[in-house]
Design an enzyme around this catalytic site. Sequence first.
Site, PDB file in Angstrom:
ATOM      1  N   GLU A   2      -3.941  -6.009  -8.837  1.00  0.00           N
ATOM      2  CA  GLU A   2      -3.187  -6.757  -7.867  1.00  0.00           C
ATOM      3  C   GLU A   2      -2.758  -8.059  -8.595  1.00  0.00           C
ATOM      4  O   GLU A   2      -2.643  -8.927  -7.851  1.00  0.00           O
ATOM      5  CB  GLU A   2      -3.924  -6.936  -6.453  1.00  0.00           C
ATOM      6  CG  GLU A   2      -4.024  -5.325  -6.101  1.00  0.00           C
ATOM      7  CD  GLU A   2      -4.179  -5.233  -4.591  1.00  0.00           C
ATOM      8  OE1 GLU A   2      -3.587  -6.061  -3.820  1.00  0.00           O
ATOM      9  OE2 GLU A   2      -4.591  -4.216  -3.900  1.00  0.00           O
ATOM     10  N   SER A  39      -5.471 -12.812 -13.542  1.00  0.00           N
ATOM     11  CA  SER A  39      -5.726 -13.958 -13.223  1.00  0.00           C
ATOM     12  C   SER A  39      -4.393 -14.761 -13.761  1.00  0.00           C
ATOM     13  O   SER A  39      -4.105 -15.998 -13.285  1.00  0.00           O
ATOM     14  CB  SER A  39      -7.115 -14.946 -13.718  1.00  0.00           C
ATOM     15  OG  SER A  39      -7.993 -14.139 -12.949  1.00  0.00           O
TER      16      SER A  39
HETATM   17  N1  CAA Z   1       7.512 -12.078  -1.729  1.00  0.00           N
HETATM   18  C1  CAA Z   1       8.989 -11.571  -1.526  1.00  0.00           C
HETATM   19  N2  CAA Z   1       9.829 -11.374  -2.495  1.00  0.00           N
HETATM   20  C2  CAA Z   1       9.283 -11.878  -3.830  1.00  0.00           C
HETATM   21  C3  CAA Z   1       7.852 -12.351  -3.959  1.00  0.00           C
HETATM   22  C4  CAA Z   1       7.152 -12.655  -2.979  1.00  0.00           C
HETATM   23  N3  CAA Z   1       5.963 -12.969  -3.029  1.00  0.00           N
HETATM   24  N4  CAA Z   1       7.871 -12.640  -5.216  1.00  0.00           N
HETATM   25  C5  CAA Z   1       8.959 -12.501  -5.904  1.00  0.00           C
HETATM   26  N5  CAA Z   1       9.978 -11.748  -5.038  1.00  0.00           N
HETATM   27  C6  CAA Z   1      11.089 -11.432  -5.302  1.00  0.00           C
HETATM   28  C7  CAA Z   1      12.011 -12.751  -5.549  1.00  0.00           C
HETATM   29  O1  CAA Z   1      12.582 -13.626  -4.751  1.00  0.00           O
HETATM   30  C8  CAA Z   1      13.093 -11.830  -6.384  1.00  0.00           C
HETATM   31  O2  CAA Z   1      14.293 -11.570  -5.564  1.00  0.00           O
HETATM   32  P1  CAA Z   1      15.512 -12.306  -5.343  1.00  0.00           P
HETATM   33  O3  CAA Z   1      16.091 -12.398  -6.804  1.00  0.00           O
HETATM   34  O4  CAA Z   1      16.468 -11.816  -4.546  1.00  0.00           O
HETATM   35  O5  CAA Z   1      15.335 -13.687  -5.237  1.00  0.00           O
HETATM   36  C9  CAA Z   1      12.646 -10.632  -7.067  1.00  0.00           C
HETATM   37  O6  CAA Z   1      11.401 -10.374  -5.985  1.00  0.00           O
HETATM   38  C10 CAA Z   1      11.995 -10.815  -8.450  1.00  0.00           C
HETATM   39  O7  CAA Z   1      11.204 -12.007  -8.553  1.00  0.00           O
HETATM   40  P2  CAA Z   1      10.755 -12.673  -9.902  1.00  0.00           P
HETATM   41  O8  CAA Z   1      12.107 -13.072 -10.361  1.00  0.00           O
HETATM   42  O9  CAA Z   1       9.809 -13.788  -9.450  1.00  0.00           O
HETATM   43  O10 CAA Z   1      10.345 -11.324 -10.667  1.00  0.00           O
HETATM   44  P3  CAA Z   1       9.568 -11.331 -12.127  1.00  0.00           P
HETATM   45  O11 CAA Z   1      10.020 -10.015 -12.880  1.00  0.00           O
HETATM   46  O12 CAA Z   1       9.648 -12.724 -12.827  1.00  0.00           O
HETATM   47  O13 CAA Z   1       8.008 -11.110 -11.738  1.00  0.00           O
HETATM   48  C11 CAA Z   1       5.752 -11.508 -11.093  1.00  0.00           C
HETATM   49  C12 CAA Z   1       7.334 -11.906 -10.983  1.00  0.00           C
HETATM   50  C13 CAA Z   1       5.061 -12.580 -10.064  1.00  0.00           C
HETATM   51  C14 CAA Z   1       5.252 -11.753 -12.476  1.00  0.00           C
HETATM   52  C15 CAA Z   1       5.637  -9.982 -10.678  1.00  0.00           C
HETATM   53  O14 CAA Z   1       6.245  -8.990 -11.569  1.00  0.00           O
HETATM   54  C16 CAA Z   1       4.103  -9.953 -10.537  1.00  0.00           C
HETATM   55  O15 CAA Z   1       3.508 -10.006  -9.386  1.00  0.00           O
HETATM   56  N6  CAA Z   1       3.425  -9.019 -11.361  1.00  0.00           N
HETATM   57  C17 CAA Z   1       2.169  -8.466 -11.252  1.00  0.00           C
HETATM   58  C18 CAA Z   1       2.228  -7.273 -10.670  1.00  0.00           C
HETATM   59  C19 CAA Z   1       0.952  -6.852  -9.828  1.00  0.00           C
HETATM   60  O16 CAA Z   1       0.238  -7.604  -9.156  1.00  0.00           O
HETATM   61  N7  CAA Z   1       0.615  -5.307 -10.106  1.00  0.00           N
HETATM   62  C20 CAA Z   1      -0.622  -4.974  -9.532  1.00  0.00           C
HETATM   63  C21 CAA Z   1      -0.287  -3.397  -9.109  1.00  0.00           C
HETATM   64  S1  CAA Z   1      -1.038  -2.925  -7.628  1.00  0.00           S
HETATM   65  C22 CAA Z   1      -2.949  -2.396  -8.510  1.00  0.00           C
HETATM   66  O17 CAA Z   1      -3.385  -3.172  -9.049  1.00  0.00           O
HETATM   67  C23 CAA Z   1      -3.046  -1.056  -8.483  1.00  0.00           C
HETATM   68  C24 CAA Z   1      -3.982  -0.882  -7.268  1.00  0.00           C
HETATM   69  O18 CAA Z   1      -4.112   0.464  -6.698  1.00  0.00           O
HETATM   70  C25 CAA Z   1      -4.998  -1.737  -6.704  1.00  0.00           C
END
Ligand code: CAA
Length: 379
Positions: free
Chosen positions: A363, A366
Amino acid sequence: MDFNLSKDLEFMQKAIHDFAIAEIAPIASELDKNPKFPWKTLRKMGELGLLGILTPEKYGGSGLDMLSYAVFLEEISAADAAHGTIMSVTNGLPQSLILDYGNESQKNKYLPKLASGEWIGAFCLSEAHCGSDAAALKTKADKVKGGYILSGEKAWITSGSEAQVYLVLAKTDPSAGAKGISCFIVEKDFENISFGKPEEKMGQHAATTTTMSLDNCFLPDSALLGQEGKGFSYAMSSLDSGRIGIAAQSLGIARASLNFAQDYAAERTAFGKTINSFQGVSFKLADMAVQLEAARLLTHKAAWLKDHKKSVTQAASMAKLFASEAATKISHAAIQILGGYGYSKDYPLERYYRDARVTEIYEGSSEIQRLVIARELYK
Ligand code: CAA
């Protein structure tokens, strides 16, 4: 923010604690050694309302708030982290997504089954080549008459092959980056879906993790969640809630580790005294207690913000970052206090340590939490 839990919540916490001690803790070690998806205890958790905590009663859920969710998840995870992961994912990601962005027919079709634990839900964002850079996913959804054809392979799916409902992120417009990603509700029984064998992991063995292959899988139009192109944003906002869940899970593992080490240190003697009389041990216990308390305050604050409909992105990342790192540090220190017994499989601490480690990875690692926190500083 009130630092005391309400009397009602304390009462429910005690009931969940007693359930976890009676039904889950006794099977945790065996599930670690001989992993099996714990359907029997999950069904009981469903009966207690633990698998649809945030889902409103009209859709068969408990209709409780995020703080209750965090408190109950800590109790379950203190007994067994694998149950905590399954509980966190099915509540926090698929159900939250359907609740927040689904239409009435999707809510009526899926939420009652998920909330009761008859079905378990999964979330499919990561792929083999992209975890942190989630928007780089390659699974595509081509529009055809009456629906979409999905192709691609998802990775690291919690409850993969066991869950009945998968919220799958796929590109409907590959040229549009994050804005070309949409979210689909995929049922296990749809055609042309298969799952890899369970990953062999360091810990949390009973929380099955697999890949999921979609090989020209047809989905009807009704499988689209919300609007096309909004899926990434939906996924990110559901991860805000999901990360509070992982923080709460980390509290459970950390608490179990501290309690075990604390009890041991009060019994074990060396050089004529119980070892908690030595500052080398008692100061370690003190640091563990401070880390746990700070992690709980951050987690409950994030839950409180969510319950009061305030922005939670930064607070959720802070809670997840601090609590997951605290769980690793506390379980590490607990092993040190037990010495050789901490390293032995005859005691639960080596399992807690292995179970804790992934809370710093899934999710959002860190490093991703730090990235989110730093970005929010400049907003
Ligand atoms: N809430 C709503 N919208 C959001 C948001 C949030 N918290 N964060 C970003 N967005 C939106 C942005 O506003 C943007 O939209 P607009 O262009 O319309 O404004 C869009 O999403 C893209 O955002 P970013 O430009 O910030 O995107 P990015 O490519 O730079 O990535 C990141 C941001 C934070 C690195 C993201 O890719 C991320 O969180 N990565 C980690 C993913 C993750 O947590 N994966 C876990 C998968 S689940 C898992 O672990 C499996 C399981 O089964 C437990």
